[in-house]
Design a protein around this motif. Structure first.
Motif, PDB file in Angstrom:
ATOM      1  N   UNK A   1       0.801  -1.220   0.000  1.00 55.59           N
ATOM      2  CA  UNK A   1       0.000   0.000   0.000  1.00 55.59           C
ATOM      3  C   UNK A   1       0.839   1.278   0.000  1.00 55.59           C
ATOM      4  N   UNK A   2       2.113   1.167   0.351  1.00 52.39           N
ATOM      5  CA  UNK A   2       2.936   2.379   0.419  1.00 52.39           C
ATOM      6  C   UNK A   2       3.190   3.004  -0.945  1.00 52.39           C
ATOM      7  N   UNK A   3       2.966   2.256  -2.027  1.00 58.46           N
ATOM      8  CA  UNK A   3       3.251   2.791  -3.365  1.00 58.46           C
ATOM      9  C   UNK A   3       2.102   3.622  -3.938  1.00 58.46           C
ATOM     10  N   UNK A   4       0.931   3.583  -3.329  1.00 57.70           N
ATOM     11  CA  UNK A   4      -0.232   4.191  -3.978  1.00 57.70           C
ATOM     12  C   UNK A   4      -0.150   5.708  -4.141  1.00 57.70           C
ATOM     13  N   UNK A   5       0.440   6.451  -3.218  1.00 57.02           N
ATOM     14  CA  UNK A   5       0.551   7.888  -3.491  1.00 57.02           C
ATOM     15  C   UNK A   5       1.282   8.188  -4.796  1.00 57.02           C
ATOM     16  N   UNK A   6       2.327   7.425  -5.096  1.00 61.72           N
ATOM     17  CA  UNK A   6       3.066   7.638  -6.340  1.00 61.72           C
ATOM     18  C   UNK A   6       2.278   7.121  -7.545  1.00 61.72           C
ATOM     19  N   UNK A   7       1.625   5.980  -7.376  1.00 58.70           N
ATOM     20  CA  UNK A   7       0.851   5.431  -8.490  1.00 58.70           C
ATOM     21  C   UNK A   7      -0.317   6.343  -8.855  1.00 58.70           C
ATOM     22  N   UNK A   8      -0.921   6.969  -7.864  1.00 61.18           N
ATOM     23  CA  UNK A   8      -2.003   7.917  -8.172  1.00 61.18           C
ATOM     24  C   UNK A   8      -1.472   9.131  -8.934  1.00 61.18           C
ATOM     25  N   UNK A   9      -0.261   9.561  -8.636  1.00 57.93           N
ATOM     26  CA  UNK A   9       0.330  10.671  -9.392  1.00 57.93           C
ATOM     27  C   UNK A   9       0.477  10.281 -10.866  1.00 57.93           C
TER      28      UNK A   9
ATOM     29  N   UNK B   1      -2.014  -9.346  -7.735  1.00 56.90           N
ATOM     30  CA  UNK B   1      -3.150  -9.125  -6.833  1.00 56.90           C
ATOM     31  C   UNK B   1      -3.114  -7.778  -6.132  1.00 56.90           C
ATOM     32  N   UNK B   2      -1.934  -7.154  -6.025  1.00 57.15           N
ATOM     33  CA  UNK B   2      -1.904  -5.833  -5.406  1.00 57.15           C
ATOM     34  C   UNK B   2      -2.771  -4.851  -6.194  1.00 57.15           C
ATOM     35  N   UNK B   3      -2.894  -5.097  -7.493  1.00 59.31           N
ATOM     36  CA  UNK B   3      -3.701  -4.238  -8.356  1.00 59.31           C
ATOM     37  C   UNK B   3      -5.095  -4.815  -8.587  1.00 59.31           C
ATOM     38  N   UNK B   4      -5.169  -6.107  -8.793  1.00 58.35           N
ATOM     39  CA  UNK B   4      -6.446  -6.741  -9.125  1.00 58.35           C
ATOM     40  C   UNK B   4      -7.477  -6.551  -8.012  1.00 58.35           C
ATOM     41  N   UNK B   5      -7.038  -6.636  -6.754  1.00 58.97           N
ATOM     42  CA  UNK B   5      -7.977  -6.616  -5.641  1.00 58.97           C
ATOM     43  C   UNK B   5      -7.989  -5.299  -4.862  1.00 58.97           C
ATOM     44  N   UNK B   6      -7.296  -4.298  -5.357  1.00 56.30           N
ATOM     45  CA  UNK B   6      -7.271  -3.025  -4.641  1.00 56.30           C
ATOM     46  C   UNK B   6      -8.598  -2.284  -4.762  1.00 56.30           C
ATOM     47  N   UNK B   7      -8.876  -1.438  -3.769  1.00 51.33           N
ATOM     48  CA  UNK B   7     -10.022  -0.534  -3.834  1.00 51.33           C
ATOM     49  C   UNK B   7      -9.577   0.895  -4.122  1.00 51.33           C
ATOM     50  N   UNK B   8      -8.303   1.047  -4.455  1.00 50.05           N
ATOM     51  CA  UNK B   8      -7.764   2.384  -4.732  1.00 50.05           C
ATOM     52  C   UNK B   8      -8.253   2.946  -6.061  1.00 50.05           C
ATOM     53  N   UNK B   9      -8.593   2.065  -6.999  1.00 51.22           N
ATOM     54  CA  UNK B   9      -9.045   2.511  -8.312  1.00 51.22           C
ATOM     55  C   UNK B   9     -10.302   1.747  -8.702  1.00 51.22           C
ATOM     56  N   UNK B  10     -10.990   2.235  -9.711  1.00 49.62           N
ATOM     57  CA  UNK B  10     -12.265   1.654 -10.130  1.00 49.62           C
ATOM     58  C   UNK B  10     -12.050   0.426 -11.006  1.00 49.62           C
ATOM     59  N   UNK B  11     -13.135  -0.328 -11.194  1.00 47.93           N
ATOM     60  CA  UNK B  11     -13.101  -1.471 -12.092  1.00 47.93           C
ATOM     61  C   UNK B  11     -12.795  -1.025 -13.523  1.00 47.93           C
ATOM     62  N   UNK B  12     -13.319   0.116 -13.916  1.00 47.85           N
ATOM     63  CA  UNK B  12     -13.056   0.619 -15.269  1.00 47.85           C
ATOM     64  C   UNK B  12     -11.572   0.935 -15.456  1.00 47.85           C
ATOM     65  N   UNK B  13     -10.964   1.502 -14.436  1.00 47.98           N
ATOM     66  CA  UNK B  13      -9.520   1.770 -14.510  1.00 47.98           C
ATOM     67  C   UNK B  13      -8.734   0.472 -14.602  1.00 47.98           C
TER      68      UNK B  13
END
Length: 299
Positions: A214-222, A268-280
């Motif tokens: 989860x620590x990578x999400x701030x950068x991935x959102x950028x 799975x870090x991406x497949x099951x995350x709630x950080x982004x939408x299914x469309x994304x």
């Protein structure tokens, strides 16, 4: 949802065979290792970045599973002829340029300097111009050097440019000191060019946290805000995930299993995350790679 892995390399047996396998048998075994890995994590298709013989073996044996990217000799007298016919070959979707590669830096700094001099000095210009002419997307292994691609993006707006590994340094073979995302601004500057895509690759290698990283999400959102999901493609790079830091390697030179990252974690870090939408997710897992590589479902 279709899941495409935008980068795998050639897997290999954990121990050598005695007697050694002949080349054709070895290639077939390695293809089956790759196919089994995809099956185990339920990945539908994969882009193989490997030596030409292995690429060909993958596509010949499982054309419904594999497509390929190749690194060509940019100095070859036959370069134009090879590139002119490249996309007519079954499963061949793109080429790759090595800018300055962290692996080369470790093994031989002089090699890394020569690669960088070739890149900065125009040695690859013919390669890129031909890729643009023949509509061949170009991947760039630019660990820490994404900013160097800006002149190329301006000079060849018709060339599809895909930046590998977020354009940052990734390694398990040596500790990464300081900010692992220090080179990210250079990548974000490229978002202004609509022909530039990002390969979302190697997250377990840059995360300092356990799964789900989860620590990578701030950068991935950028990255997502800059490029949009339509220009970001997921890749596992799963064959690198067992590499270990040398000072933690065992007597055989292999890392302990506790140090390994897994193919499943990379997915799975991406497949099951709630950080982004299914469309994304649909864009990251298949939409962007199919769009960038002009890869239709009929191919």
């Amino acid at each position: 949802m279709e899941i495409i892995d935008a980068q795998i390399h050639e897997p290999a047996a954990g121990k050598p065979f005695d007697p050694p396998l002949d080349p054709a048998t070895r290639d077939a075994v390695h293809v089956e290792l790759a196919r089994e890995a995809l099956d185990c994590v339920r990945v539908d298709r994969a882009v193989v970045v490997a030596r030409p013989a292995f690429n060909e073996a993958c596509i010949t044996r499982y054309p419904e599973l594999f497509a390929a990217v190749e690194v060509m000799d940019h100095n070859s007298e036959e370069l134009e002829a090879r590139m002119a016919g490249f996309r007519a070959r079954k499963g061949m979707l793109g080429c790759r340029t090595l800018v300055t590669n962290y692996a080369e830096v470790r093994r031989d700094p002089e090699v890394a300097l020569r690669l960088n001099d070739t890149f900065q000095g125009g040695g690859f210009d013919r390669y890129w111009a031909l890729a643009a002419r023949y509509d061949i997307p170009m991947f760039f292994s630019a660990h820490g050097f994404a900013a160097a691609l800006q002149p190329l993006a301006e000079r060849h707006p018709e060339l599809t440019i895909i930046v590998d590994h977020f354009g940052i340094t990734q390694s398990l073979r040596r500790e990464i000191e300081g900010d692992r995302w220090a080179a990210l601004p250079g990548l974000l500057e490229l978002a202004r060019y609509p022909n530039v895509f990002v390969k979302w690759c190697g997250v377990p290698l840059v995360s300092r946290a356990a799964f789900p990283h989860d620590d990578v999400w701030p950068q991935l959102h950028r990255i997502l805000r800059a490029f949009g999901p339509e220009r970001c493609m997921w890749a596992s790079d799963f064959t690198r995930l067992r590499w270990g830091v040398p000072d933690r390697a065992g007597a055989t030179g292999a890392p302990p299993r506790a140090d390994w990252k897994s193919y499943a974690d990379a997915l799975h870090h991406l497949l099951h995350t709630r950080e982004i939408s299914q469309q994304d997710k649909e864009q990251l897992f298949s939409g962007a790679v199919r769009r960038a590589l002009r890869w239709t479902r009929e191919d």
